[in-house]
Design a protein around this motif. Structure first.
Motif, PDB file in Angstrom:
ATOM      1  N   LEU B  27       0.847  -1.180   0.000  1.00 11.92           N
ATOM      2  CA  LEU B  27       0.000   0.000   0.000  1.00 11.92           C
ATOM      3  C   LEU B  27       0.889   1.238   0.000  1.00 11.92           C
ATOM      4  O   LEU B  27       1.762   1.384   0.850  1.00 11.92           O
ATOM      5  N   VAL B  29       1.381   4.860   0.872  1.00  9.49           N
ATOM      6  CA  VAL B  29       0.744   5.784   1.796  1.00  9.49           C
ATOM      7  C   VAL B  29       1.180   7.218   1.504  1.00  9.49           C
ATOM      8  O   VAL B  29       0.395   8.154   1.644  1.00  9.49           O
ATOM      9  N   PRO B  48      -7.368  14.932   6.269  1.00 10.90           N
ATOM     10  CA  PRO B  48      -8.299  13.917   6.772  1.00 10.90           C
ATOM     11  C   PRO B  48      -7.578  12.702   7.354  1.00 10.90           C
ATOM     12  O   PRO B  48      -6.414  12.449   7.040  1.00 10.90           O
ATOM     13  N   SER B  49      -8.305  11.988   8.174  1.00 10.30           N
ATOM     14  CA  SER B  49      -7.740  10.808   8.825  1.00 10.30           C
ATOM     15  C   SER B  49      -7.254   9.805   7.775  1.00 10.30           C
ATOM     16  O   SER B  49      -7.934   9.579   6.780  1.00 10.30           O
ATOM     17  N   GLY B  50      -6.087   9.266   8.019  1.00 16.55           N
ATOM     18  CA  GLY B  50      -5.565   8.247   7.121  1.00 16.55           C
ATOM     19  C   GLY B  50      -4.829   8.805   5.915  1.00 16.55           C
ATOM     20  O   GLY B  50      -4.377   8.041   5.067  1.00 16.55           O
ATOM     21  N   CYS B  51      -4.643  10.115   5.850  1.00 18.07           N
ATOM     22  CA  CYS B  51      -4.001  10.682   4.668  1.00 18.07           C
ATOM     23  C   CYS B  51      -2.471  10.576   4.743  1.00 18.07           C
ATOM     24  O   CYS B  51      -1.788  10.906   3.776  1.00 18.07           O
ATOM     25  N   LYS B  53      -0.395  11.652   7.628  1.00 18.90           N
ATOM     26  CA  LYS B  53       0.304  12.678   8.424  1.00 18.90           C
ATOM     27  C   LYS B  53       1.287  12.051   9.406  1.00 18.90           C
ATOM     28  O   LYS B  53       2.456  12.451   9.494  1.00 18.90           O
ATOM     29  N   GLU B 176      -1.110  15.232  17.105  1.00 16.75           N
ATOM     30  CA  GLU B 176      -2.422  15.435  17.731  1.00 16.75           C
ATOM     31  C   GLU B 176      -2.297  15.776  19.208  1.00 16.75           C
ATOM     32  O   GLU B 176      -2.877  15.089  20.055  1.00 16.75           O
ATOM     33  N   HIS B 209      -6.024  17.550  13.703  1.00 15.33           N
ATOM     34  CA  HIS B 209      -7.341  17.545  13.077  1.00 15.33           C
ATOM     35  C   HIS B 209      -8.121  18.772  13.486  1.00 15.33           C
ATOM     36  O   HIS B 209      -9.117  19.116  12.882  1.00 15.33           O
TER      37      HIS B 209
HETATM   38  N1  LIG Z   1       2.677   0.190  10.068  1.00 18.04           N
HETATM   39  C1  LIG Z   1       1.741   0.264   9.106  1.00 18.04           C
HETATM   40  N2  LIG Z   1       1.457  -0.809   8.369  1.00 18.04           N
HETATM   41  C2  LIG Z   1       0.525  -0.753   7.395  1.00 18.04           C
HETATM   42  N3  LIG Z   1      -0.166   0.341   7.086  1.00 18.04           N
HETATM   43  C3  LIG Z   1       0.063   1.458   7.799  1.00 18.04           C
HETATM   44  C4  LIG Z   1       1.038   1.466   8.846  1.00 18.04           C
HETATM   45  N4  LIG Z   1       1.065   2.696   9.373  1.00 18.04           N
HETATM   46  C5  LIG Z   1       0.144   3.412   8.695  1.00 18.04           C
HETATM   47  N5  LIG Z   1      -0.453   2.662   7.755  1.00 18.04           N
HETATM   48  C6  LIG Z   1      -1.478   3.130   6.814  1.00 18.04           C
HETATM   49  O1  LIG Z   1      -1.049   4.324   6.247  1.00 18.04           O
HETATM   50  C7  LIG Z   1      -2.114   5.208   6.075  1.00 18.04           C
HETATM   51  C8  LIG Z   1      -1.780   6.539   6.719  1.00 18.04           C
HETATM   52  O2  LIG Z   1      -1.693   6.384   8.098  1.00 18.04           O
HETATM   53  P1  LIG Z   1      -1.305   7.551   9.069  1.00 18.04           P
HETATM   54  O3  LIG Z   1      -1.317   7.018  10.438  1.00 18.04           O
HETATM   55  O4  LIG Z   1      -0.079   8.197   8.589  1.00 18.04           O
HETATM   56  O5  LIG Z   1      -2.556   8.523   8.856  1.00 18.04           O
HETATM   57  P2  LIG Z   1      -2.896   9.883   9.615  1.00 18.04           P
HETATM   58  O6  LIG Z   1      -3.009  10.903   8.579  1.00 18.04           O
HETATM   59  O7  LIG Z   1      -1.956  10.100  10.712  1.00 18.04           O
HETATM   60  O8  LIG Z   1      -4.341   9.544  10.189  1.00 18.04           O
HETATM   61  P3  LIG Z   1      -5.002  10.031  11.543  1.00 18.04           P
HETATM   62  O9  LIG Z   1      -5.355  11.458  11.345  1.00 18.04           O
HETATM   63  O10 LIG Z   1      -6.220   9.161  11.662  1.00 18.04           O
HETATM   64  O11 LIG Z   1      -4.013   9.825  12.630  1.00 18.04           O
HETATM   65  C9  LIG Z   1      -3.327   4.557   6.681  1.00 18.04           C
HETATM   66  O12 LIG Z   1      -4.119   4.028   5.637  1.00 18.04           O
HETATM   67  C10 LIG Z   1      -2.770   3.457   7.514  1.00 18.04           C
HETATM   68  O13 LIG Z   1      -3.637   2.355   7.537  1.00 18.04           O
END
Ligand SMILES: Nc1ncnc2c1ncn2[C@@H]1O[C@H](COP(=O)(O)OP(=O)(O)OP(=O)(O)O)[C@@H](O)[C@H]1O
Ligand SMILES: [Mg+2]
Lengths: 360, 254
Positions: B27, B29, B48-51, B53, B176, B209
């Motif tokens: 995947l 990211v 947004p969540s999961g982007c 960050k 956060e 957020h």
């Molecule tokens: N160790 C990992 N193994 C597999 N996928 C991961 C891992 N760490 C993060 N991801 C994936 O990478 C993507 C981004 O995750 P990340 O935690 O960076 O998002 P975020 O922007 O911090 O979200 P949030 O605001 O919810 O904290 C997500 O889809 C997550 O599932």
């Protein structure tokens, strides 16, 4: 960092004590099981060890244990006495007899015949009566455990009689003796009388006990006696060890106890190792934090090992407290190995920890 | 500091790509991030969540390796750092503030705040002394002997800020920092970061957020789906700087 490791370990008092308790319990299991094993084996040789005055046991070369003595020629005592460097040499009898209680019941007993004049091999602690009374007619001394076995629930008193091989035996004393393997009563009597008490086919001389003159070393004397008589001559400890080996070889004890001890080890290891492993796993997040903040893997490893050493040391201390001293070394080594393995496993989890996990 | 691109970069992301997983479940990211984090500023990373960050800041502070691309930290390629050197670089130069505070429960507030100095090898007494001064700055001098369990969430986060700054790191990274806090405590924390953390020789990088937080940033990087969507100038520097007393007494944000 060691200070932080210590604080992490002891910060939660209940968890800390729980971890130590787990290790102590595992330790107790292991030491208990092995202590029982060691003491059972030791019992097989207790009649040898109890004869503290004699350095050397002269026996037939085919003899394998004290419970399987081959007869010596009747003039062996004189032959041994004739060897240069022998301070004294006396006959010693050990055999099994059937004693008849006043109630009419028959009981097995171990009969020890001591040299008539010197009484070498006599019990060291008399609880009732005098050793000298063993010179009276038909006199025997019975060990305390044997008395309880032959006269259950009756007060300890002297001058009771038994019948051994149709001969009267008068209890003139009650003594302490190391418990024998078979938990049978031990009867001490004079050598001459022992031959009368013994069954006909067993009226031989099984053992000659000897002591080296001052200035003569025991191994030296042993080899002299062996050369002169062609008989095996063992130090007390050697004969005890030979007997123990015989039991190890020819009985189910090692297997049965091996299983019990192995179970003790497995359960003890599981408890002790698991407790410590869980402790580290619960703190994994904290270790991850320290790692993110710049703690190197070697420092983290040092912290885990320090915690393991403290828990292992204290757990061992409490666990061994209840167990016999003779398995101290064994338990110490096993505990060290267990805690080391557990800490390596825990440390591994800490070392491979992704520091980015701190944001999770 | 007039355009989003002025100022001295502390961190430069150069085409940072990050994948997770292998084979089928692979995947992507982060899809090639090019962004700077500047000294003397508070940079906000929103989206947004999961982007991605958290993934990006993990790479920036050396907790995670990029799959492709590079990071320059004060002009030095992140590739030149590995193993022990990277860990020690992190220890010296980066301060962390986490959503869940991540204090060591067995240590008092002052001891917790002293941890980075202890890691750096400073004697414990001296480290705790310096930590007390930091606690003073975040308005917790009367709580230095309390354990985390005896502190409110907002207070724990202030201890975490003291810990993140005690060794004077050049980069402060906060993921956060207000998410677990109520509105008021959240503002206290942001106000603190603005007044205490932002300094000429330090860059402060905050993932959030929280809409209320946006007003505190000097630069706002908006991400979406593993890409930088836009970089904007914020108004953080023009904010009226409030005294800590005002912060503590709850008149903030009113
Ligand atoms: N160790 C990992 N193994 C597999 N996928 C991961 C891992 N760490 C993060 N991801 C994936 O990478 C993507 C981004 O995750 P990340 O935690 O960076 O998002 P975020 O922007 O911090 O979200 P949030 O605001 O919810 O904290 C997500 O889809 C997550 O599932
Ligand atoms: Mg995140």
């Amino acid at each position: 960092m060691n200070w932080i490791a210590w604080k992490m370990l002891t910060g939660d008092r209940a968890k800390y004590l729980g971890t130590i308790f787990g290790v102590a319990f595992g330790c107790l299991l292991i030491s208990q099981q092995s202590a029982v094993f060691v003491s059972i084996l030791r019992r097989t040789a207790s009649q040898i060890v109890d004869v503290a005055d004699a350095d050397l046991w002269v026996i037939d070369p085919q003899t394998l244990s004290i419970d399987d003595l081959w007869a010596l020629g009747d003039n062996t005592v004189l032959a041994v006495r004739g060897v240069e460097g022998v301070e004294w040499a006396v006959p010693f009898y050990k055999g099994m007899v059937t004693a008849r209680q006043p109630s009419g019941h028959f009981r097995q007993a171990i009969l020890l015949g001591l040299d008539d004049s010197s009484l070498v091999g006599a019990p060291r602690t008399m609880l009732m009566g005098k050793l000298a009374d063993l010179r009276r007619p038909d006199a025997v001394i019975l060990d305390k455990a044997g008395y309880r076995y032959l006269f259950p629930d009756e007060p300890m008193e002297l001058w009771r009689t038994l019948e051994i091989n149709d001969r009267r035996a008068v209890i003139v004393g009650i003594c302490e003796a190391s418990p024998p393997f078979q938990s049978l009563p031990i009867l001490y009597t004079r050598f001459s009388l022992a031959r009368d008490y013994a069954p006909k086919q067993r009226r031989e001389l099984p053992v000659v006990l000897a002591k080296a003159s001052p200035g003569v070393s025991t191994p030296e004397l042993a080899s002299r006696i062996e050369t002169r008589t062609g008989l095996a001559t063992l130090h007390r400890r050697e004969f005890a060890w030979k007997t123990i080996q015989f039991y190890l070889r020819s009985t189910g004890i090692p297997i049965n106890f091996g299983i019990t001890i192995a179970l003790g080890f497995i359960v003890g290891t599981a408890i002790a190792g698991q407790t410590f492993y869980l402790f580290t796993i619960e703190n994994l997040k904290q270790f991850g934090n320290l790692k993110a903040m710049g703690t190197t893997n070697s420092r983290l490893l040092g912290m885990v090992l320090l915690q393991a050493a403290i828990v292992g040391g204290l757990g061992f201390g409490f666990g061994i407290g209840a167990a016999a001293l003779e398995v101290f070394g064994l338990t110490a080594v096993s505990m060290a190995v267990i805690v080391f393995l557990a800490s390596i496993m825990s440390a591994w989890r800490v070392l491979v920890l992704e520091p980015a996990e701190v944001f999770r | 500091m007039s355009s989003p691109d002025s100022g001295v970069p502390a961190v430069r992301c150069l085409g940072v790509v990050r994948d997770f997983g292998d084979g089928e479940s692979r995947l992507r990211v982060l899809h090639g991030i090019d962004v700077d984090v500047k000294l003397g500023e508070m940079t906000l990373l929103v989206g947004p969540s999961g982007c991605g960050k958290t993934t990006l800041i993990s790479i920036i502070c050396g907790l995670l390796d990029p799959t492709e691309g590079d990071i320059e930290l004060f002009g030095t390629s992140r590739r030149l750092l590995s193993g022990r050197a990277l860990v020690e670089f992190r220890g010296r130069n980066i301060g962390f503030v986490f959503q869940q505070y991540n204090l060591l429960p067995a240590l008092t507030a002052a001891e917790n705040a002293a941890v980075p100095l202890i890691i750096a090898g400073k004697p414990r007494g001296k480290a705790i002394e310096a930590a007390r001064e930091m606690l003073d700055l975040v308005g917790l001098s009367d709580r230095s002997h309390h354990r985390p369990a005896q502190l409110s969430g907002g207070q724990q986060q202030r201890v975490a800020i003291a810990r993140a700054l005690v060794h004077k790191p050049r980069i402060l990274v906060c993921d956060e920092p207000t998410a677990a806090l109520d509105a008021h405590s959240g503002l206290v924390v942001m106000e603190l970061l603005r007044t205490v953390a932002v300094q000429a020789d330090r860059s402060v990088l905050i993932v959030s957020h929280d809409q209320r937080v946006v007003g505190y940033g000097d630069r706002i990087i908006t991400m979406s789906d593993g890409r930088v969507e836009r970089v904007e100038r914020g108004v953080g520097a023009q904010r009226e700087v409030r005294s800590l007393e005002a912060v503590g007494s709850g008149r903030v944000g009113s």
